[in-house]
Scaffold this motif. Structure first.
Motif, mmCIF file in Angstrom:
data_model
loop_
_atom_site.group_PDB
_atom_site.id
_atom_site.type_symbol
_atom_site.label_atom_id
_atom_site.label_comp_id
_atom_site.label_asym_id
_atom_site.label_seq_id
_atom_site.Cartn_x
_atom_site.Cartn_y
_atom_site.Cartn_z
ATOM 1 N N GLY A 233 0.803 -1.257 0.009
ATOM 2 C CA GLY A 233 0.025 0.175 0.074
ATOM 3 C C GLY A 233 0.951 1.133 -0.130
ATOM 4 N N TRP A 234 2.131 1.270 0.499
ATOM 5 C CA TRP A 234 3.005 2.402 0.345
ATOM 6 C C TRP A 234 3.057 3.077 -0.982
ATOM 7 C CZ3 TRP A 234 3.898 5.605 4.239
ATOM 8 C CH2 TRP A 234 4.809 6.567 4.079
ATOM 9 N N SER A 235 3.140 2.341 -2.035
ATOM 10 C CA SER A 235 3.385 2.625 -3.182
ATOM 11 C C SER A 235 2.151 3.467 -3.763
ATOM 12 C CB SER A 235 3.427 1.723 -4.273
ATOM 13 O OG SER A 235 2.609 0.707 -4.281
ATOM 14 N N LEU A 236 0.935 3.008 -3.448
ATOM 15 C CA LEU A 236 -0.367 3.621 -3.508
ATOM 16 C C LEU A 236 -0.393 5.018 -2.781
ATOM 17 C CD1 LEU A 236 -1.090 0.782 -4.577
ATOM 18 C CD2 LEU A 236 -3.439 1.740 -3.872
ATOM 19 N N VAL A 237 0.224 5.094 -1.697
ATOM 20 C CA VAL A 237 -0.144 6.319 -0.799
ATOM 21 C C VAL A 237 0.912 7.334 -1.349
ATOM 22 C CG1 VAL A 237 0.632 7.101 1.486
ATOM 23 C CG2 VAL A 237 -0.576 5.162 1.381
ATOM 24 N N GLN A 238 2.042 6.906 -1.938
ATOM 25 C CA GLN A 238 2.881 7.993 -2.477
ATOM 26 C C GLN A 238 2.310 8.617 -3.637
ATOM 27 O OE1 GLN A 238 5.879 9.047 -1.096
ATOM 28 N NE2 GLN A 238 4.854 7.842 0.653
ATOM 29 N N GLU A 239 1.614 8.034 -4.432
ATOM 30 C CA GLU A 239 0.658 8.315 -5.545
ATOM 31 C C GLU A 239 -0.161 9.343 -5.259
ATOM 32 O OE1 GLU A 239 -2.020 6.251 -8.912
ATOM 33 O OE2 GLU A 239 -0.056 5.320 -8.655
ATOM 34 N N VAL A 240 -1.153 8.753 -4.145
ATOM 35 C CA VAL A 240 -2.302 9.687 -3.508
ATOM 36 C C VAL A 240 -1.739 10.879 -3.257
ATOM 37 C CG1 VAL A 240 -3.835 9.769 -1.559
ATOM 38 C CG2 VAL A 240 -3.875 7.728 -2.947
ATOM 39 N N LEU A 241 -0.642 10.962 -2.430
ATOM 40 C CA LEU A 241 -0.145 12.365 -1.895
ATOM 41 C C LEU A 241 0.172 13.034 -3.018
ATOM 42 C CD1 LEU A 241 1.719 11.004 1.360
ATOM 43 C CD2 LEU A 241 -0.526 11.982 1.244
ATOM 44 N N ALA A 242 0.755 12.622 -4.041
ATOM 45 C CA ALA A 242 1.383 13.614 -5.044
ATOM 46 C C ALA A 242 0.201 14.084 -5.719
ATOM 47 C CB ALA A 242 2.088 12.501 -6.118
ATOM 48 N N PHE A 243 -1.139 13.428 -5.876
ATOM 49 C CA PHE A 243 -2.334 13.973 -6.612
ATOM 50 C C PHE A 243 -2.919 14.858 -5.434
ATOM 51 C CE2 PHE A 243 -2.125 10.279 -9.395
ATOM 52 C CZ PHE A 243 -2.548 11.016 -10.810
ATOM 53 N N GLU A 244 -2.907 14.490 -4.235
ATOM 54 C CA GLU A 244 -3.587 15.266 -3.217
ATOM 55 C C GLU A 244 -2.948 16.734 -2.941
ATOM 56 O OE1 GLU A 244 -4.597 15.181 1.574
ATOM 57 O OE2 GLU A 244 -3.159 14.147 0.714
ATOM 58 N N ARG A 245 -1.598 16.812 -2.862
ATOM 59 C CA ARG A 245 -0.926 18.015 -2.602
ATOM 60 C C ARG A 245 -1.209 19.162 -3.777
ATOM 61 N NH1 ARG A 245 3.760 14.259 -0.166
ATOM 62 N NH2 ARG A 245 3.053 14.188 1.878
ATOM 63 N N VAL A 246 -1.078 18.676 -5.170
ATOM 64 C CA VAL A 246 -1.403 19.570 -6.139
ATOM 65 C C VAL A 246 -2.844 19.717 -6.295
ATOM 66 C CG1 VAL A 246 -1.582 18.092 -8.033
ATOM 67 C CG2 VAL A 246 -0.442 20.348 -8.432
ATOM 68 N N GLY A 247 -3.730 19.099 -5.624
ATOM 69 C CA GLY A 247 -5.007 18.925 -5.984
ATOM 70 C C GLY A 247 -5.859 20.180 -5.119
ATOM 71 N N ILE A 248 -5.122 20.861 -4.207
ATOM 72 C CA ILE A 248 -5.544 21.887 -3.482
ATOM 73 C C ILE A 248 -4.932 23.381 -3.823
ATOM 74 C CG2 ILE A 248 -5.746 22.788 -1.149
ATOM 75 C CD1 ILE A 248 -5.132 19.774 0.043
ATOM 76 N N ALA A 249 -5.868 23.788 -4.644
ATOM 77 C CA ALA A 249 -5.481 25.131 -5.264
ATOM 78 C C ALA A 249 -5.568 26.238 -4.586
ATOM 79 C CB ALA A 249 -6.162 25.346 -6.768
ATOM 80 N N ARG A 250 -5.061 26.221 -3.325
ATOM 81 C CA ARG A 250 -5.325 27.388 -2.481
ATOM 82 C C ARG A 250 -4.720 28.740 -2.722
ATOM 83 N NH1 ARG A 250 -7.713 26.932 2.154
ATOM 84 N NH2 ARG A 250 -6.545 28.707 3.122
ATOM 85 N N TYR A 251 -3.745 28.641 -3.876
ATOM 86 C CA TYR A 251 -3.071 29.987 -4.362
ATOM 87 C C TYR A 251 -4.179 30.677 -5.052
ATOM 88 C CZ TYR A 251 -3.106 26.861 -8.612
ATOM 89 O OH TYR A 251 -3.348 26.152 -9.630
ATOM 90 N N ALA A 252 -4.963 30.040 -5.578
ATOM 91 C CA ALA A 252 -6.258 30.659 -6.415
ATOM 92 C C ALA A 252 -7.011 31.711 -5.503
ATOM 93 C CB ALA A 252 -7.116 29.613 -7.025
ATOM 94 N N ARG A 253 -7.360 31.047 -4.342
ATOM 95 C CA ARG A 253 -7.865 31.928 -3.328
ATOM 96 C C ARG A 253 -7.156 33.098 -2.946
ATOM 97 N NH1 ARG A 253 -10.854 28.913 1.642
ATOM 98 N NH2 ARG A 253 -11.587 27.786 -0.329
ATOM 99 N N VAL A 254 -5.869 33.039 -2.657
ATOM 100 C CA VAL A 254 -5.115 33.929 -2.379
ATOM 101 C C VAL A 254 -5.155 34.799 -3.381
ATOM 102 C CG1 VAL A 254 -2.581 34.457 -1.922
ATOM 103 C CG2 VAL A 254 -3.742 32.469 -0.994
ATOM 104 N N GLU A 255 -4.945 34.734 -4.558
ATOM 105 C CA GLU A 255 -4.787 35.518 -5.597
ATOM 106 C C GLU A 255 -6.085 36.368 -5.545
ATOM 107 O OE1 GLU A 255 -4.131 33.418 -9.406
ATOM 108 O OE2 GLU A 255 -1.925 33.965 -9.277
ATOM 109 N N ARG A 256 -7.245 35.632 -5.485
ATOM 110 C CA ARG A 256 -8.415 36.501 -5.637
ATOM 111 C C ARG A 256 -8.498 37.480 -4.618
ATOM 112 N NH1 ARG A 256 -13.516 36.438 -3.131
ATOM 113 N NH2 ARG A 256 -13.106 34.561 -1.955
#
Length: 382
Positions: A233-256
Motif C-alpha cells: 500500500g505504500w506505493s499507492l500512498v505516495q501516488e495519492v499524496l502527489a495528487f492530493e497536494r497539487v489538488g488543493i489550489a489554495r493559491y487561487a483563493r489567495v490571488e482572488r
C-alpha cells in the motif's frame, strides 16, 4: 514559463463562475461550518456540476467523465478553490480517491465506487495520520490481522477531515512487518457506517468537520475491500499524496483575495503604508510562483509521470504563501474601515483565510517532510 491550456479553458472558467453566481450564496465561506445549510449548498452544487459533466471532467467516459484535458480539470479546481470550494469535500473523491481506484481497483470496486463519486453523491475521508504517525506516516500502528478469509482492523486515526460526514474511508493499515516500515502496509476501502467505527470530533478554530479522531474496534474487512496488493500500500500512498497536494489550489483563493483588496478598500487603498502595499505586491508574485509549480506537476502527470519531489516543491510554496498572505491581508483590513456589505464580506473572507492558514504547514504533510522528500530526490539524482 507558459503552458498551453487549449481554447476551451477560458470559456469553461466563465461557465463555472456563472454557475457559482446562480447556485451559491454570495456570503458562502465553505461547507464546513456549524450551519448544516452550508453543507447542503455544497452537495446540491456538486450535483449541478455532475449533471453538466463538470465535476469529473478529466475522468474517462466509462467512469462518468468527459475525457477532458488535465488543464480543464485544473481550471475547475482553481475556480472552486478561489470561491471557497463550493464542492465541499468532493475534491478528495474527484482528485485522488477516484483516480487511484481507476488505476489500482478491481472491476467490482470501480463499478461500486466511481459512479457515486462522478455524480457528486458520496464523501470520502482519509484514514492516514495517527497520534504517533503524522508526518512520519510509515510508523502507523493501526493493524489488520488475518481472520479467516479477511482481516480485523484495530487502531486509531486522528486529524481525519470530514469523518463526521463521510460515507467511505480510504484506510491505511499495517498487515505485516517488513524489513522497512514502508513495507507491510495495505489500503482498505471501508464504509464509515460500520458499527465498529467510532468518530469523535475535535474542536478547533477552523470549525467542525475538519479534525476528528476515528477508532476502529475489530473492524471486519474482506479481500473485496483491499485496494491494490496486500502489503504494497505504500506505493499507492505516495501516488495519492502527489495528487492530493497539487489538488488543493489554495493559491487561487489567495490571488482572488489579493486582487479584491484595492476594490474593497476603495479610496483608503492609497492611504495604506507603502511598506504594506509592497508586501501585498510580493504576495502576488509568490501566488504566481505557486501557480506555476502546480502547473508543472499537472504537466508531468499528463505525460504519465508522478514525481513526489515536484509535488513537495509545490506544497512548500503554497503553504508558505497561505500563511504569509494571511498576515498581509489581515494587516490590510486592520488599517481600513469597511462599513458597506461588500467590505464586511471581504473582511470575513480574509478572517476565514487566516483561520485555515494556521494549519497549512502541517496539513497534508508538514513543510519539514516536504523538504526531506525534495532532499532525497536530489541526492538520488546526483
Amino acid at each position: 514559463m507558459e503552458y498551453e491550456m487549449g481554447e476551451g479553458v477560458a470559456t469553461l472558467r466563465r461557465e463555472l463562475r456563472q454557475l457559482v453566481r446562480e447556485h451559491v450564496p454570495p456570503d458562502f465561506l465553505g461547507a464546513f461550518t456549524a450551519d448544516p445549510a452550508d453543507l447542503e449548498v455544497a452537495q446540491a452544487f456538486c450535483r449541478t456540476l455532475a449533471e453538466r459533466g463538470l465535476l469529473c471532467m478529466a475522468w474517462p467516459r466509462e467512469f462518468g467523465g468527459r475525457e477532458s484535458s488535465p488543464w480543464e480539470q485544473m481550471a475547475v479546481r482553481e475556480e472552486m478553490w478561489a470561491l471557497h470550494e463550493p464542492r465541499g469535500a468532493q475534491y478528495m473523491g474527484v482528485n485522488w480517491v477516484g483516480p487511484t481506484i481507476m488505476r489500482h481497483g478491481t472491476a467490482e470496486q470501480q463499478a461500486r465506487h466511481l459512479p457515486p463519486i462522478s455524480r457528486g453523491e458520496v464523501i470520502w475521508c482519509q484514514g492516514f495520520s495517527e497520534p504517533e504517525a503524522g508526518s512520519d506516516l510509515a510508523s502507523l500502528r493501526t493493524t489488520a490481522r488475518r481472520d479467516g478469509g479477511g482481516w480485523r482492523v484495530t487502531g486509531q486515526k486522528v486529524w481525519t477531515s470530514y469523518a463526521t460526514m463521510a460515507q467511505w474511508c480510504f484506510l491505511l493499515a499495517r498487515t505485516s512487518k517488513g524489513a522497512r516500515r514502508q513495507q507491510g502496509l495495505t489500503v482498505f476501502l471501508v464504509p464509515m457506517s460500520d458499527p465498529a467505527i467510532e468518530v469523535r470530533p475535535i474542536a478547533s478554530m477552523i470549525g467542525p468537520h475538519h479534525l476528528n479522531e476515528v477508532f476502529f474496534d475489530e473492524l471486519r474487512v474482506t479481500e473485496a475491500d483491499v485496494l491494490g496488493t496486500v502489503d504494497e500500500g505504500w506505493s499507492l500512498v505516495q501516488e495519492v499524496l502527489a495528487f492530493e497536494r497539487v489538488g488543493i489550489a489554495r493559491y487561487a483563493r489567495v490571488e482572488r483575495l489579493l486582487h479584491e483588496a484595492p476594490t474593497a478598500l476603495g479610496d483608503q487603498w492609497e492611504k495604506l503604508p507603502e511598506e504594506l502595499r509592497g508586501r501585498w505586491a510580493r504576495m502576488l508574485v509568490h501566488a504566481r510562483r505557486a501557480r506555476l509549480l502546480a502547473y508543472r506537476v499537472v504537466a508531468l502527470q499528463a505525460s504519465g509521470r508522478i514525481r513526489p519531489d515536484d509535488s513537495a516543491a509545490y506544497r512548500i510554496a503554497v503553504t508558505r504563501l497561505d500563511q504569509e498572505s494571511a498576515e498581509v491581508l489581515m494587516d490590510i483590513v486592520a488599517e481600513a474601515s469597511l462599513p458597506d456589505e461588500a467590505g464586511r464580506r471581504f473582511r470575513r473572507a480574509v478572517a476565514d483565510h487566516r483561520r485555515y492558514s494556521v494549519s497549512a504547514t502541517v496539513a497534508s504533510g508538514s513543510v519539514e517532510m516536504q523538504r526531506i522528500l525534495m532532499a532525497r530526490a536530489l541526492l538520488a539524482a546526483s
